[in-house]
Design an enzyme around this catalytic site. Structure first.
Site, PDB file in Angstrom:
ATOM      1  N   LYS A  22       0.840  -1.208   0.000  1.00  0.00           N
ATOM      2  CA  LYS A  22       0.000   0.000   0.000  1.00  0.00           C
ATOM      3  C   LYS A  22       0.870   1.252   0.000  1.00  0.00           C
ATOM      4  O   LYS A  22       0.667   2.173  -0.788  1.00  0.00           O
ATOM      5  CB  LYS A  22      -0.906   0.008   1.245  1.00  0.00           C
ATOM      6  CG  LYS A  22      -1.564   1.341   1.521  1.00  0.00           C
ATOM      7  CD  LYS A  22      -2.422   1.315   2.755  1.00  0.00           C
ATOM      8  CE  LYS A  22      -1.742   1.672   4.041  1.00  0.00           C
ATOM      9  NZ  LYS A  22      -1.363   3.101   4.182  1.00  0.00           N
ATOM     10  N   ASN A  23       1.850   1.268   0.909  1.00  0.00           N
ATOM     11  CA  ASN A  23       2.650   2.491   1.065  1.00  0.00           C
ATOM     12  C   ASN A  23       3.585   2.755  -0.108  1.00  0.00           C
ATOM     13  O   ASN A  23       4.042   3.880  -0.293  1.00  0.00           O
ATOM     14  CB  ASN A  23       3.456   2.435   2.378  1.00  0.00           C
ATOM     15  CG  ASN A  23       2.563   2.647   3.583  1.00  0.00           C
ATOM     16  OD1 ASN A  23       1.380   2.942   3.437  1.00  0.00           O
ATOM     17  ND2 ASN A  23       3.114   2.481   4.765  1.00  0.00           N
ATOM     18  N   CYS A 117      -4.640  12.948  13.880  1.00  0.00           N
ATOM     19  CA  CYS A 117      -4.641  11.506  13.618  1.00  0.00           C
ATOM     20  C   CYS A 117      -4.568  10.780  14.950  1.00  0.00           C
ATOM     21  O   CYS A 117      -3.932  11.260  15.888  1.00  0.00           O
ATOM     22  CB  CYS A 117      -3.423  11.194  12.760  1.00  0.00           C
ATOM     23  SG  CYS A 117      -3.247   9.484  12.361  1.00  0.00           S
ATOM     24  N   ARG A 122       0.753  14.692  13.493  1.00  0.00           N
ATOM     25  CA  ARG A 122       1.443  14.335  12.243  1.00  0.00           C
ATOM     26  C   ARG A 122       1.673  15.609  11.434  1.00  0.00           C
ATOM     27  O   ARG A 122       0.948  15.900  10.491  1.00  0.00           O
ATOM     28  CB  ARG A 122       0.634  13.288  11.475  1.00  0.00           C
ATOM     29  CG  ARG A 122       0.495  12.034  12.315  1.00  0.00           C
ATOM     30  CD  ARG A 122       0.038  10.833  11.599  1.00  0.00           C
ATOM     31  NE  ARG A 122       0.816  10.395  10.480  1.00  0.00           N
ATOM     32  CZ  ARG A 122       0.478   9.336   9.751  1.00  0.00           C
ATOM     33  NH1 ARG A 122      -0.586   8.639  10.074  1.00  0.00           N
ATOM     34  NH2 ARG A 122       1.211   8.972   8.724  1.00  0.00           N
ATOM     35  N   ASP A 307       4.902   0.552  12.070  1.00  0.00           N
ATOM     36  CA  ASP A 307       3.658  -0.037  11.570  1.00  0.00           C
ATOM     37  C   ASP A 307       3.493  -1.504  11.987  1.00  0.00           C
ATOM     38  O   ASP A 307       2.474  -2.120  11.675  1.00  0.00           O
ATOM     39  CB  ASP A 307       3.598   0.067  10.035  1.00  0.00           C
ATOM     40  CG  ASP A 307       3.247   1.477   9.580  1.00  0.00           C
ATOM     41  OD1 ASP A 307       2.944   2.318  10.434  1.00  0.00           O
ATOM     42  OD2 ASP A 307       3.280   1.732   8.355  1.00  0.00           O
ATOM     43  N   ARG A 399      -8.559  -0.375   5.256  1.00  0.00           N
ATOM     44  CA  ARG A 399      -7.756   0.664   4.589  1.00  0.00           C
ATOM     45  C   ARG A 399      -6.449   0.073   4.066  1.00  0.00           C
ATOM     46  O   ARG A 399      -5.918   0.547   3.062  1.00  0.00           O
ATOM     47  CB  ARG A 399      -7.398   1.772   5.591  1.00  0.00           C
ATOM     48  CG  ARG A 399      -8.455   2.809   5.808  1.00  0.00           C
ATOM     49  CD  ARG A 399      -7.891   3.953   6.625  1.00  0.00           C
ATOM     50  NE  ARG A 399      -6.548   4.270   6.163  1.00  0.00           N
ATOM     51  CZ  ARG A 399      -5.530   4.612   6.948  1.00  0.00           C
ATOM     52  NH1 ARG A 399      -5.695   4.721   8.234  1.00  0.00           N
ATOM     53  NH2 ARG A 399      -4.346   4.872   6.444  1.00  0.00           N
TER      54      ARG A 399
HETATM   55  C1  UD1 Z   1       4.691   6.724   6.367  1.00  0.00           C
HETATM   56  C2  UD1 Z   1       3.787   5.541   6.187  1.00  0.00           C
HETATM   57  C3  UD1 Z   1       3.202   5.135   7.544  1.00  0.00           C
HETATM   58  C4  UD1 Z   1       4.302   4.905   8.558  1.00  0.00           C
HETATM   59  C5  UD1 Z   1       5.257   6.102   8.611  1.00  0.00           C
HETATM   60  C6  UD1 Z   1       6.468   5.848   9.484  1.00  0.00           C
HETATM   61  C7  UD1 Z   1       2.918   5.915   3.966  1.00  0.00           C
HETATM   62  C8  UD1 Z   1       1.754   6.246   3.126  1.00  0.00           C
HETATM   63  N1  UD1 Z   1       2.713   5.918   5.292  1.00  0.00           N
HETATM   64  O1  UD1 Z   1       3.897   7.802   6.838  1.00  0.00           O
HETATM   65  O2  UD1 Z   1       2.452   3.945   7.374  1.00  0.00           O
HETATM   66  O3  UD1 Z   1       3.758   4.722   9.849  1.00  0.00           O
HETATM   67  O4  UD1 Z   1       5.731   6.409   7.285  1.00  0.00           O
HETATM   68  O5  UD1 Z   1       7.167   4.751   9.025  1.00  0.00           O
HETATM   69  O6  UD1 Z   1       3.982   5.607   3.469  1.00  0.00           O
HETATM   70  N2  UD1 Z   1       7.177  14.205  10.745  1.00  0.00           N
HETATM   71  C9  UD1 Z   1       7.441  15.512  11.056  1.00  0.00           C
HETATM   72  N3  UD1 Z   1       7.237  16.444  10.087  1.00  0.00           N
HETATM   73  C10 UD1 Z   1       6.813  16.134   8.832  1.00  0.00           C
HETATM   74  C11 UD1 Z   1       6.567  14.779   8.516  1.00  0.00           C
HETATM   75  C12 UD1 Z   1       6.750  13.827   9.501  1.00  0.00           C
HETATM   76  O7  UD1 Z   1       7.824  15.823  12.173  1.00  0.00           O
HETATM   77  O8  UD1 Z   1       6.666  17.029   7.991  1.00  0.00           O
HETATM   78  C13 UD1 Z   1       7.363  13.166  11.778  1.00  0.00           C
HETATM   79  C14 UD1 Z   1       6.098  12.347  12.030  1.00  0.00           C
HETATM   80  O9  UD1 Z   1       5.235  12.992  12.939  1.00  0.00           O
HETATM   81  C15 UD1 Z   1       6.694  11.061  12.573  1.00  0.00           C
HETATM   82  C16 UD1 Z   1       7.987  10.913  11.768  1.00  0.00           C
HETATM   83  O10 UD1 Z   1       8.284  12.216  11.282  1.00  0.00           O
HETATM   84  O11 UD1 Z   1       7.017  11.230  13.936  1.00  0.00           O
HETATM   85  C17 UD1 Z   1       7.893   9.972  10.596  1.00  0.00           C
HETATM   86  O12 UD1 Z   1       6.763  10.293   9.809  1.00  0.00           O
HETATM   87  P1  UD1 Z   1       6.710  10.060   8.244  1.00  0.00           P
HETATM   88  O13 UD1 Z   1       7.831   9.197   7.808  1.00  0.00           O
HETATM   89  O14 UD1 Z   1       6.536  11.359   7.566  1.00  0.00           O
HETATM   90  O15 UD1 Z   1       5.359   9.275   8.085  1.00  0.00           O
HETATM   91  P2  UD1 Z   1       4.472   9.274   6.793  1.00  0.00           P
HETATM   92  O16 UD1 Z   1       5.338   9.458   5.617  1.00  0.00           O
HETATM   93  O17 UD1 Z   1       3.302  10.176   6.993  1.00  0.00           O
END
Ligand code: UD1
Length: 424
Positions: A22-23, A117, A122, A307, A399
């Site tokens: 999915k991701n 969330c 997030r 995850d 999902r």
């Molecule tokens: C992706 C995955 C999700 C997984 C996560 C962490 C997808 C669609 N989803 O989510 O299933 O749980 O990686 O492996 O691929 N953060 C910030 N600022 C930002 C963005 C993120 O501080 O702008 C923080 C987040 O709050 C979190 C960490 O960085 O603590 C990692 O998040 P991130 O890797 O961005 O998660 P996603 O890409 O949303």
């Protein structure tokens, strides 16, 4: 609303075909807006988040054709919008990964800010920092992220408080492909899904090097073309089935699984006493003795994936000892603890660390799924609990898991989809 009814206690035996990731699929689908030609993706899982992404792409004017259950053809030659409204984005946070490719293609975007969330805050600051770094103007207005401007290659550092960000890396990577000049993404996410996206972009004519390492180099090109590519296997589904088999005992072969993507998980499961037979595209899991406890710290790849934290916790409720599980990616991602405790688990939470004391048995109960991966943890708990477990709100699990109840039933689980009875 749908529920799962599980009669616990059955061993799992047989083989399961792992679906496409999915991701990986979501940013790969978003990448279709970078070209006017056809993008054909094979091995795309049939699940709710994928249907939501198709809905958003259609809204933008992309022609979406479902060739068969797992093959989707996307054509963005008639792209006629550059915005994603709240109604669509609120269904799936990952829709933010359209920001980079849409901006690169159209020169401006208006995308709803994803909301809060259940797994904790997030933020999207790293996405915005990356896009600004490429030279676009970024503002937040009325709940929308507005971006505008021509993109230029730049040196961008994407490390955040919790390490790298997967979808922020995907966004900057996709945008940089059509930027003028060279972009260096430092502290880039190293997840297999980023490598898969980079492979696809290279197939489309992009010049990308270093995906899978901390620094990705992108030399901008003027135009990208179409491509056909297979989506990688879902490493989180793979890990979930491994843990289900570890919890119930038995012997389960996972077909179309890539063990290289979950080394941190196979390593931990070996530590608990599980036997694993690994080949290039399958993993055989066998538990012939009780498992022992294990300590886990979730981290960005190649660390133990957040995850799979809830599923591992469900497994450890039976782990015959004390397990310490520390969440370093989403420190508030522990909604499943109270539900597991309702089933007889003994778990205490100390800020971002859960102390799990293995118990002799769990007992079936009605529990509430709170988010996608937490629900998978509850399914594993239901499989080992004595008696009947009813999991409410399984739309969360739909999902991200393709027909999980059918796959589990095929290998011996007693699990059925039912309807929630409304009490008035
Ligand atoms: C992706 C995955 C999700 C997984 C996560 C962490 C997808 C669609 N989803 O989510 O299933 O749980 O990686 O492996 O691929 N953060 C910030 N600022 C930002 C963005 C993120 O501080 O702008 C923080 C987040 O709050 C979190 C960490 O960085 O603590 C990692 O998040 P991130 O890797 O961005 O998660 P996603 O890409 O949303």
């Amino acid at each position: 609303m749908d529920t799962f009814i599980i009669q616990g206690g059955n061993q799992l035996n047989g083989s399961v075909k792992i679906s496409g990731s999915k991701n990986a699929s979501l940013p790969m689908m978003a990448a279709c807006v970078l070209t006017e030609e056809d993008v054909i993706l094979n091995n795309v899982p049939d699940l709710r988040d994928i249907r939501t992404m198709k809905e958003i792409l259609k809204f933008l004017g992309v022609t979406v054709e479902q060739k068969d259950t797992h093959t989707v053809s996307l054509n963005a030659s008639k792209l006629n919008k550059n915005e994603a409204p709240y109604d669509l984005v609120r269904k799936m946070r990952a829709s933010v990964c359209l920001l980079g490719p849409l901006l690169a293609r159209t020169g401006s975007t208006r995308i709803s800010m994803p909301g809060g969330c259940v797994i904790g805050p997030r933020p999207v600051d790293l996405h915005l920092k990356g896009i600004k770094g490429l030279g676009a103007s970024v503002s937040i207005e009325h709940g929308y992220i507005k971006t505008e401007g021509k993109l230029y290659g730049a040196d961008i550092f994407l490390g955040g408080r919790f390490g790298s960000s997967v979808t922020a890396t995907a966004n900057v990577l996709m945008a940089a492909c059509l930027a003028k000049g060279v972009t260096y993404i430092e502290s880039a996410a190293q997840e297999p899904e980023i490598i898969a996206l980079a492979k696809m972009l290279v197939k489309m004519g992009a010049q990308v090097e270093g995906a899978g390492s901390h620094v990705i180099t992108v030399k901008g090109v003027q135009k990208l073309h179409g491509c056909e590519i297979d989506v990688i296997p879902d490493r989180i589904e793979t890990g979930t089935f491994m843990m289900a088999a570890a919890a119930t005992g038995g012997k389960v072969a996972l077909i179309n699984a890539d063990a290289k993507h979950i080394r941190a998980v196979t390593d931990k499961l070996l530590e608990t006493g599980l036997s694993l037979k690994i080949s290039s595209d399958s993993i055989e899991v066998e538990r012939d003795k009780p498992i022992t406890s294990a300590d886990i710290i979730t981290l960005p790849f190649p660390g133990f994936p957040t995850d799979l934290q809830a599923q591992m916790m469900a497994l450890m409720t039976n782990g015959g000892g004390l397990s310490v599980i520390t969440e370093k990616v989403y420190p508030e991602r522990f909604m499943h603890i109270s539900e597991l405790n309702r089933m007889g688990a003994d778990i205490k939470l100390e800020t971002a660390t859960a102390i799990v004391k293995g118990v002799k048995k769990l007992s079936g109960a009605s529990v509430m799924a709170s988010d996608l991966r937490a629900s998978a943890g509850l399914v594993i708990a239901g499989l080992i609990a004595e008696g009947e477990t009813q999991i409410l709100r399984v739309y969360h699990i739909d999902r991200g898991y393709e027909k999980i109840e059918e796959k589990l039933a095929l290998i011996g689980a007693d699990i059925k989809r039912g309807k929630e009875i409304e009490h008035v």
